[in-house]
Motif scaffolding. Structure first.
Motif, PDB file in Angstrom:
ATOM      1  N   SER A  40       0.470  -7.439 -65.090  1.00  0.00           N
ATOM      2  CA  SER A  40      -0.578  -6.542 -65.740  1.00  0.00           C
ATOM      3  C   SER A  40      -0.644  -5.777 -64.751  1.00  0.00           C
ATOM      4  CB  SER A  40      -2.244  -6.787 -65.706  1.00  0.00           C
ATOM      5  OG  SER A  40      -2.905  -7.777 -66.582  1.00  0.00           O
ATOM      6  N   GLU A  41       0.102  -4.344 -65.611  1.00  0.00           N
ATOM      7  CA  GLU A  41      -0.695  -3.257 -65.126  1.00  0.00           C
ATOM      8  C   GLU A  41      -1.217  -2.361 -64.692  1.00  0.00           C
ATOM      9  OE1 GLU A  41       2.238  -1.007 -67.748  1.00  0.00           O
ATOM     10  OE2 GLU A  41       0.503  -0.037 -68.343  1.00  0.00           O
ATOM     11  N   GLY A  90       5.676  -1.845 -54.914  1.00  0.00           N
ATOM     12  CA  GLY A  90       5.432  -1.849 -56.335  1.00  0.00           C
ATOM     13  C   GLY A  90       6.080  -0.046 -57.082  1.00  0.00           C
ATOM     14  N   THR A  91       6.209   0.340 -58.168  1.00  0.00           N
ATOM     15  CA  THR A  91       6.550   1.340 -57.898  1.00  0.00           C
ATOM     16  C   THR A  91       5.613   2.101 -59.188  1.00  0.00           C
ATOM     17  OG1 THR A  91       7.336   1.146 -60.924  1.00  0.00           O
ATOM     18  CG2 THR A  91       9.199   0.675 -58.209  1.00  0.00           C
ATOM     19  N   SER A  92       4.939   3.444 -58.092  1.00  0.00           N
ATOM     20  CA  SER A  92       4.093   4.440 -59.840  1.00  0.00           C
ATOM     21  C   SER A  92       4.511   5.898 -59.844  1.00  0.00           C
ATOM     22  CB  SER A  92       3.085   4.824 -58.039  1.00  0.00           C
ATOM     23  OG  SER A  92       2.603   3.898 -57.978  1.00  0.00           O
ATOM     24  N   ARG A  93       4.408   5.441 -61.241  1.00  0.00           N
ATOM     25  CA  ARG A  93       4.969   6.475 -62.451  1.00  0.00           C
ATOM     26  C   ARG A  93       3.759   7.869 -62.995  1.00  0.00           C
ATOM     27  NH1 ARG A  93       6.888   6.620 -67.168  1.00  0.00           N
ATOM     28  NH2 ARG A  93       8.679   7.348 -67.009  1.00  0.00           N
ATOM     29  N   PRO A  97       6.847  -6.112 -67.552  1.00  0.00           N
ATOM     30  CA  PRO A  97       7.730  -6.922 -67.548  1.00  0.00           C
ATOM     31  C   PRO A  97       8.417  -7.557 -65.765  1.00  0.00           C
ATOM     32  CG  PRO A  97       8.828  -5.325 -68.104  1.00  0.00           C
ATOM     33  CD  PRO A  97       7.709  -4.948 -67.937  1.00  0.00           C
ATOM     34  N   MET A  98       8.908  -8.313 -65.258  1.00  0.00           N
ATOM     35  CA  MET A  98       9.515  -8.939 -63.823  1.00  0.00           C
ATOM     36  C   MET A  98      10.137  -9.939 -63.924  1.00  0.00           C
ATOM     37  SD  MET A  98       5.029  -9.727 -62.353  1.00  0.00           S
ATOM     38  CE  MET A  98       5.061  -8.185 -62.865  1.00  0.00           C
ATOM     39  N   ASP A  99      10.483  -9.782 -62.644  1.00  0.00           N
ATOM     40  CA  ASP A  99      11.736 -11.204 -62.225  1.00  0.00           C
ATOM     41  C   ASP A  99      10.593 -12.329 -62.844  1.00  0.00           C
ATOM     42  OD1 ASP A  99      13.825  -9.706 -62.072  1.00  0.00           O
ATOM     43  OD2 ASP A  99      13.385 -10.090 -59.874  1.00  0.00           O
ATOM     44  N   GLY A 100      11.055 -13.528 -63.785  1.00  0.00           N
ATOM     45  CA  GLY A 100      10.203 -14.611 -63.885  1.00  0.00           C
ATOM     46  C   GLY A 100      10.172 -14.340 -65.222  1.00  0.00           C
ATOM     47  N   PRO A 157       3.538  -3.653 -60.637  1.00  0.00           N
ATOM     48  CA  PRO A 157       4.279  -4.554 -59.356  1.00  0.00           C
ATOM     49  C   PRO A 157       5.939  -5.062 -58.810  1.00  0.00           C
ATOM     50  CG  PRO A 157       1.546  -5.049 -60.060  1.00  0.00           C
ATOM     51  CD  PRO A 157       2.323  -4.086 -61.009  1.00  0.00           C
ATOM     52  N   ASN A 158       5.997  -5.454 -58.174  1.00  0.00           N
ATOM     53  CA  ASN A 158       7.608  -6.012 -58.400  1.00  0.00           C
ATOM     54  C   ASN A 158       7.257  -6.643 -58.251  1.00  0.00           C
ATOM     55  OD1 ASN A 158       8.631  -3.352 -57.834  1.00  0.00           O
ATOM     56  ND2 ASN A 158       8.890  -4.044 -55.488  1.00  0.00           N
ATOM     57  N   SER A 159       6.561  -7.586 -57.993  1.00  0.00           N
ATOM     58  CA  SER A 159       6.326  -9.547 -58.301  1.00  0.00           C
ATOM     59  C   SER A 159       4.781  -9.415 -59.203  1.00  0.00           C
ATOM     60  CB  SER A 159       6.989 -10.218 -57.263  1.00  0.00           C
ATOM     61  OG  SER A 159       6.209  -9.674 -55.964  1.00  0.00           O
ATOM     62  N   PHE A 160       4.685 -11.227 -59.458  1.00  0.00           N
ATOM     63  CA  PHE A 160       3.619 -11.668 -59.487  1.00  0.00           C
ATOM     64  C   PHE A 160       2.677 -10.878 -58.807  1.00  0.00           C
ATOM     65  CE2 PHE A 160       7.071 -13.974 -62.859  1.00  0.00           C
ATOM     66  CZ  PHE A 160       6.408 -13.599 -63.434  1.00  0.00           C
ATOM     67  N   LEU A 161       1.689 -10.569 -58.975  1.00  0.00           N
ATOM     68  CA  LEU A 161       0.272 -11.126 -58.353  1.00  0.00           C
ATOM     69  C   LEU A 161      -0.493 -12.133 -57.784  1.00  0.00           C
ATOM     70  CD1 LEU A 161      -2.166  -7.964 -59.895  1.00  0.00           C
ATOM     71  CD2 LEU A 161      -0.512  -7.594 -58.027  1.00  0.00           C
TER      72      LEU A 161
END
Length: 852
Positions: A331-332, A390-393, A518-521, A403-407
């Motif tokens: 989730s974002e 992760g990144t904040s915008r 969306p993220m890797d995996g 997040p850069n990857s799954f929690l």
């Protein structure tokens, strides 16, 4: 009785003086006595009263539970008022004696003596009041550091002396018990600014909170400082600004800007009310600018980078919500503020922190800031606090963390937004608004991720796609000059005006409508298109996310429609994705371009679509333009109110509906129309009108021809308005209508006309001097004045004004006055007049003597 006063006038005067002195003595002591702990509200005291408790005194005298000194002071206060009445009666009697004297010198002499005695007595009584007031206030300031500026029975008031009901206008802070207020000027000064007056607008600070309390309205969170109003384009209640309503601002009155009554200047000398585009609606509203520190702006605002007092950022909502569980590990996190945030302040101050065991997992880092660990009690459970990478915008008022990857599954996470813990140190810490104003304190809430189900690692698959807005109407294809849509980050004007472009956002949703990132995996791209690029096309904005498009209405099109479609494409990640579920899912949002200022159906919550029959089994819809093309909506077509289907279908008719028009709101009346202080820059006219039941707002129309109005303004929730920058000396015609929430507008209230006038006088003339003095003439000169149309010189044998003679110097700055008498003293003055013949004050009065 009057005879007694005549024979014993000296005794009466001495008695008046003695009583006034005793009054002063007893008036002073109770005020100072309050500092010992006596509370006139409750009759209780922490100390003994004359060796006994207050209750004991009451039992002995049977006159209530007030301090006996208070009772005596009340009696003396009453006596002074009675003596003042007697003094006035003596003066009136003396006047009567004089009128009835018939010219008898003895009777006139007696009347004079009686009159003088009465006047002296009245002066003594009034002096006692003035002396006591000044002395008490001075001593109270010295001993308490506060102003005795209200309440109490101090010199003619009502209630207790310096306490009881009198505390209602003193600086307050609520006690821990929540039922008693005590003076605390230093608290208000430190929290609301050095020049803040803690008056009825903001009396109490509720225990354990940072909000103000208004007892008259029983509301909390009212941060607008005294004199300012919470105002917005859609109408704002008194507490809207305190509750973080981004459409509302604390606004000052622009009609007072630059005057001694400037609301901002009264708060701090360097501030002034300034009209800042996009902040407070209408030319008569502004914000306080000219600050150099936060303390000058008060508790709920800070001094921004552009030296204006701007509201502090406030978190309005967070998704996932506080203490929510079963949150997807992909989730974002979306944080909504009350304003646009500074993109550069996000990375260090928006933290997603998980609680882990012995070590922090990959793609996280240890939280090693001792102050943050202590503030949120990390480490007390023996777990590590790990910050998620992760990144904040920033997009509009939202901050989105991906997040850069799954929690991790079944893990407690903390959403932490670092703010400013010390608003008085003049250093902005933590997250900042776009304008550089810090947030008051930290923000914190938690959520827990879902457990591992069927070995998915808590990753939720895409089951739905959504587009925001779900349906949209462009009423124009022109872009507004008041916004900049070329860049998203650090741009508080991006997509803030309903003009010829609009930001559309596609969202991938889980089965329970969580927004997935969306993220890797488990990754995907977006394919977003417009079905009719001849009506709606995409603008190229470099820093938009993959799921965002800025849609532009095509100029020249009057009536057209398109569809914005968003499709999930997982094909580029088929080799690395754990699942392809959701691939090809799509959503559509209809887009309408209908150049019309007042369409039907009306726009609701930013969304619009034509009326369609229900069930929608027929291939048609209905919409129409109510706008007649003139200024405003008073001449527009009415709106449909209801739709019916009664009656049998005629042969060959497949669908049949009956539309009824909505009745317009009632008509009110204009109560007052008047000139207000204006200047050479333009006149100003103030109107007020009667309120109309059921009206959402009002519209004021005006123009220079009767019945033909070329200007108008919407006034939501108010029944008065000041029109400014009108041409002085020209006739203006005004009218008012009311309107409902669906833009149904009433007939005109009735036309009024007025002629604005320049009523502001020029400044005083400076540099006035005399030269070339001879026996019969003299030369005068002065400095030129910018707002002067001509000058008027006055002179005479006696010091004026008025003088004796007046000369028109036209626009010259010097004049020679001739035919003067030799060896004679003359007095001279000069003043400026503007184009409207408003006279300014006289210059310095000069005098000189002509030669023999």
């Amino acid at each position: 009785m009057l005879g007694f006063f005549k024979k014993n006038s000296k005794l009466c005067l001495y008695s008046l003086f003695f009583v006034a002195f005793i009054f002063f003595f007893f008036q002073l002591n109770p005020v100072l006595a309050d500092s010992t702990g006596y509370n006139s509200n409750t009759g209780s005291s922490d100390a003994t009263l004359w060796g006994q408790t207050a209750e004991g005194v009451q039992n002995r005298i049977g006159l209530g539970n007030d301090d006996p000194r208070y009772i005596i002071a009340n009696i003396i206060n009453l006596a002074l008022g009675f003596l003042g009445i007697i003094a006035i009666v003596i003066i009136m009697y003396a006047g009567f004696m004089w009128m009835m004297s018939g010219g008898n010198p003895d009777k006139i002499s007696l009347a004079k003596k009686t009159l003088i005695s009465g006047i002296i007595g009245l002066i003594i009584v009034l002096s006692a009041f003035a002396l006591a007031s000044f002395a008490i206030d001075a001593i109270y300031r010295v001993t308490t550091g506060a102003n005795l500026n209200g309440g109490g029975n101090s010199l003619g008031g009502s209630g207790g002396y310096g306490g009881g009901s009198g505390l209602g206008s003193l600086p307050m802070q609520c006690s821990s018990s929540g039922d008693m207020c005590v003076p605390n000027d230093s608290y208000c000064q430190s929290n609301f600014g050095a020049y803040y007056s803690c008056d009825a607008r903001c009396q109490c600070v509720i225990d354990n909170t940072d909000s103000c309390y208004n007892p008259s309205e029983n509301l909390c969170n009212i941060p607008c400082r005294a004199g300012l109003s919470c105002t917005g384009s859609s109408g704002c209640s008194d507490n809207s600004c305190g509750l973080g309503d981004s459409s509302c601002e604390c606004c000052c009155d622009m009609t007072l800007a630059g005057t001694e009554e400037d609301q901002c200047k009264l708060m701090y000398p360097t501030l002034s009310c300034t009209n800042v585009e996009g902040r407070c609606p209408g030319a008569d509203k502004g914000v306080c600018c000219g600050c150099s520190s936060d303390a000058q702006c008060g508790y709920s605002s800070g001094c921004s980078d552009d030296t204006c007092c701007r509201p502090r950022p406030v978190v309005q909502s967070v998704i996932p919500s506080d203490s929510s569980s079963d949150v997807c590990t992909n989730s974002e996190i979306r944080i909504t503020f009350n304003q646009n945030m500074n993109a550069g302040s996000l990375s260090k101050n928006v933290l997603i922190v998980g609680e882990y065991g012995s070590t922090c997992p990959s793609d996280t880092r240890y939280l090693d800031d001792a102050s943050i660990l202590s503030a949120f009690s990390f480490g007390t459970s023996g777990l590590n606090a790990c910050v998620i990478n992760g990144t904040s915008r920033s997009v509009g008022d939202d901050v989105i963390f991906s997040p850069n990857s799954f929690l991790d599954v079944s893990t407690l996470y903390h959403v932490i937004i670092l703010g400013d813990l010390d608003l008085n140190d003049e250093t902005d810490q933590g997250i900042l608004s776009f304008w550089g104003v810090s947030m008051d304190g930290h923000f914190h809430q938690t959520f827990t991720t879902i457990s591992d189900q069927n070995g998915t690692g808590g990753v939720c698959v895409v089951e739905n796609v959504n587009i925001e807005p779900s349906s949209y109407l462009f009423k124009t294809s022109q872009d507004s000059a008041s916004e900049d849509d070329s860049v998203v980050a650090d741009n508080p004007t991006f997509d803030t005006v309903r003009d010829g472009d609009k930001l559309f956002i596609a969202q991938a949703l889980s089965g329970d409508n969580q927004v997935l990132s969306p993220m890797d995996g488990y990754n995907w791209d977006w394919v977003i298109s417009s079905h009719n690029e001849g009506v709606a096309r995409f603008d190229n904005v470099s820093d938009l996310a993959k799921n965002e498009r800025l849609v532009q209405a095509v100029p020249g099109v009057v009536d057209g429609r398109s569809v914005i479609e968003a499709v999930i494409n997982m094909n580029p990640y088929s080799g690395s994705n754990s699942s392809m579920m959701g691939d090809g899912l799509s959503a559509e949002a209809p887009v309408y371009l209908f150049v019309c200022e007042n369409p039907w159906p009306p726009i609701e919550n930013g969304v619009w679509e034509p009326w369609k029959p229900n069930p929608n089994t027929y291939n048609y819809d209905i919409y129409y333009c109510r706008d007649d093309g003139g200024v405003g909506t008073f001449d527009d077509l009415p709106a449909f109110d209801s739709v019916g289907t009664s009656g049998s279908l005629a042969p060959g008719v497949m669908s049949q509906h009956y539309f009824s028009y909505k009745a317009p709101p009632p008509v009110g009346s204009i109560q007052t129309i008047s000139n207000v202080e204006s200047s050479s820059d333009g006149g100003a006219v103030h109107l007020s009108w009667t309120p109309v039941s059921g009206a959402a707002g009002y519209k004021v129309y005006w123009g220079t021809r009767s019945g033909d109005y070329d200007s108008y303004v919407e006034i939501p929730g108010n029944t008065e308005y000041t029109a400014e920058k009108l041409e002085n000396g020209k006739t203006y015609y005004f009218n008012v209508t009311s309107y409902t929430s669906d833009n149904s507008e009433s007939s005109f209230f009735g036309e009024k006309y007025i002629i604005p006038k320049d009523e502001s006088a020029p400044d005083v003339v400076t540099g006035f001097e005399i030269s070339d003095v001879v026996s019969s003439y003299i030369k005068l000169s002065w400095n030129e004045l910018a707002d002067a149309d001509r000058y008027e010189v006055s002179y005479g044998l006696f010091e004026g004004p008025p003088f004796g003679a007046v000369l028109d110097a036209e626009s010259y700055t010097s004049i020679v006055i001739q035919d003067l008498n030799p060896d004679t003293t003359y007095y001279f003055g000069v003043r400026a007049l503007d184009e409207s013949d408003n006279p300014g004050p006289f210059s310095e009065i000069l005098d000189t003597r002509t030669q023999e």
